[in-house]
Design an enzyme around this catalytic site. Structure first.
Site, PDB file in Angstrom:
ATOM      1  N   GLU A  34      37.568  11.753   3.026  1.00 15.03           N
ATOM      2  CA  GLU A  34      38.644  12.594   3.561  1.00 15.03           C
ATOM      3  C   GLU A  34      39.974  11.862   3.431  1.00 15.03           C
ATOM      4  OE1 GLU A  34      39.210  14.906   7.794  1.00 15.03           O
ATOM      5  OE2 GLU A  34      38.786  12.759   7.851  1.00 15.03           O
ATOM      6  N   HIS A  36      43.464  10.259   4.183  1.00  8.08           N
ATOM      7  CA  HIS A  36      44.026   9.601   5.372  1.00  8.08           C
ATOM      8  C   HIS A  36      45.483   9.225   5.133  1.00  8.08           C
ATOM      9  CE1 HIS A  36      39.930   9.473   6.912  1.00  8.08           C
ATOM     10  NE2 HIS A  36      40.411   9.061   8.068  1.00  8.08           N
ATOM     11  N   ASP A  45      36.517   6.822   6.911  1.00  7.00           N
ATOM     12  CA  ASP A  45      35.506   7.266   7.874  1.00  7.00           C
ATOM     13  C   ASP A  45      34.112   6.725   7.570  1.00  7.00           C
ATOM     14  OD1 ASP A  45      37.522   8.615   9.113  1.00  7.00           O
ATOM     15  OD2 ASP A  45      36.860  10.624   8.544  1.00  7.00           O
ATOM     16  N   HIS A 120      33.448  10.296  11.782  1.00 10.51           N
ATOM     17  CA  HIS A 120      34.225  11.473  11.380  1.00 10.51           C
ATOM     18  C   HIS A 120      33.984  12.555  12.425  1.00 10.51           C
ATOM     19  CE1 HIS A 120      35.974  14.458   8.654  1.00 10.51           C
ATOM     20  NE2 HIS A 120      34.855  15.148   8.647  1.00 10.51           N
ATOM     21  N   GLU A 122      34.391  15.624  12.918  1.00  9.38           N
ATOM     22  CA  GLU A 122      33.817  16.934  12.599  1.00  9.38           C
ATOM     23  C   GLU A 122      32.302  16.909  12.406  1.00  9.38           C
ATOM     24  OE1 GLU A 122      38.098  17.174  11.078  1.00  9.38           O
ATOM     25  OE2 GLU A 122      36.576  15.662  11.442  1.00  9.38           O
ATOM     26  N   HIS A 178      44.421  11.190  13.630  1.00  3.05           N
ATOM     27  CA  HIS A 178      43.941  11.109  12.246  1.00  3.05           C
ATOM     28  C   HIS A 178      44.956  10.378  11.367  1.00  3.05           C
ATOM     29  CE1 HIS A 178      41.868  12.115   8.578  1.00  3.05           C
ATOM     30  NE2 HIS A 178      42.988  12.597   8.074  1.00  3.05           N
ATOM     31  N   GLU A 183      43.227   4.229  13.558  1.00  3.66           N
ATOM     32  CA  GLU A 183      42.489   3.970  12.322  1.00  3.66           C
ATOM     33  C   GLU A 183      43.217   2.965  11.427  1.00  3.66           C
ATOM     34  OE1 GLU A 183      39.824   7.787  11.188  1.00  3.66           O
ATOM     35  OE2 GLU A 183      41.987   8.103  10.991  1.00  3.66           O
TER      36      GLU A 183
END
Length: 260
Positions: A34, A36, A45, A120, A122, A178, A183
């Protein structure tokens, strides 16, 4: 005999011996590919939960399975959305089935203790569904003693004093983190060569309505894909986060899986 905590770096006989001991905890990172933002790589992730798993495993004598590289579809209000080039996602049924299959295989090996570490957001409920289906399948096969702990590493960062150190200017919530300070700081501590702070886009925190709309309007996501600015990220913050997460998770696993 290999001293690696990574299952993929062991011979099958080394793995067999560890599992046969009866109290071996296996850890499975579950991530995603994904975007970033402009300043970080797309496999954050996967990298972060794998690194946390490695350090936890070294403390408690666990083993780390190869992580799942793909996850459920990025959602706009937590990951920016599934419309970015490079973000490569699974349907929920695929992720659920993969988790179910892996648990069934681990049970066949003789393993009975598993920690699933999510990287992650989701993925969460699809992991749970895979666990539920797998344990039901194992019960039908007469295996009653397979136990799974599922967690997300960021949930262990909850001490207000730690939050204050990470966000002295004020914490706006995990839902817009995010690609943000959290992160990015961890990546600076663990994989600094995969972060370019000069490319951080300093933008206001994303704002979304208290509901979702489909199809997603990409214009509602900040252009770089991050949901908050990472300008105050630092290696020192990442090291603090890492120690808090590793110690908290190690303690939790020891409690759930005491030595036999």
């Amino acid at each position: 005999m290999s001293k690696s905590v990574f299952v993929g770096e062991l011979t099958w006989k080394e793995y067999e011996a560890r599992v046969a001991a009866g109290d071996c905890v296996l850890m499975l990172p579950v991530g995603a590919l994904e975007q970033h933002g402009h300043h970080m790589c797309m496999n954050v992730d996967v990298l972060l939960p794998t690194a946390v798993c490695k350090r936890v495993a070294e403390r408690i004598g666990a083993l780390v399975m190869p992580g799942l590289q793909y996850g459920y579809k990025s959602q706009q209000k937590s990951g920016g959305g599934n419309h970015f080039p490079g973000t490569t996602s699974l349907d929920g049924a695929t992720l659920t089935g993969t988790v179910q299959d892996i648990i069934r295989e681990l049970a066949r090996h003789g393993a009975r203790r598993l920690v699933l570490m999510n990287g992650h957001y989701e993925n969460s409920m699809f992991i749970v569904e895979g666990i539920d289906l797998a344990l039901r399948e194992l019960r039908y096969a007469g295996i009653q003693d397979f136990k799974v702990v599922v967690l997300s590493y960021w949930d262990f960062v909850k001490d207000p004093a730690v939050i204050q150190q990470l966000y002295p200017e004020g914490f706006l919530g995990w839902d817009i983190e995010h690609g943000g300070v959290f992160e990015t700081s961890l990546m600076l501590a663990l994989y600094p060569d995969l972060v370019d702070l000069d490319r951080v886009v300093d933008h206001p925190p994303a704002t979304f309505p208290p509901y979702d709309v489909f199809p997603v309007d990409p214009a509602r996501t900040p252009a770089p894909g991050t949901l908050s600015s990472a300008k105050t990220a630092s290696r020192e913050k990442g090291e603090l986060i890492l120690e808090v997460c590793v110690q908290g998770i190690a303690d939790a696993i020891r409690e759930e899986f005491p030595p036999t």
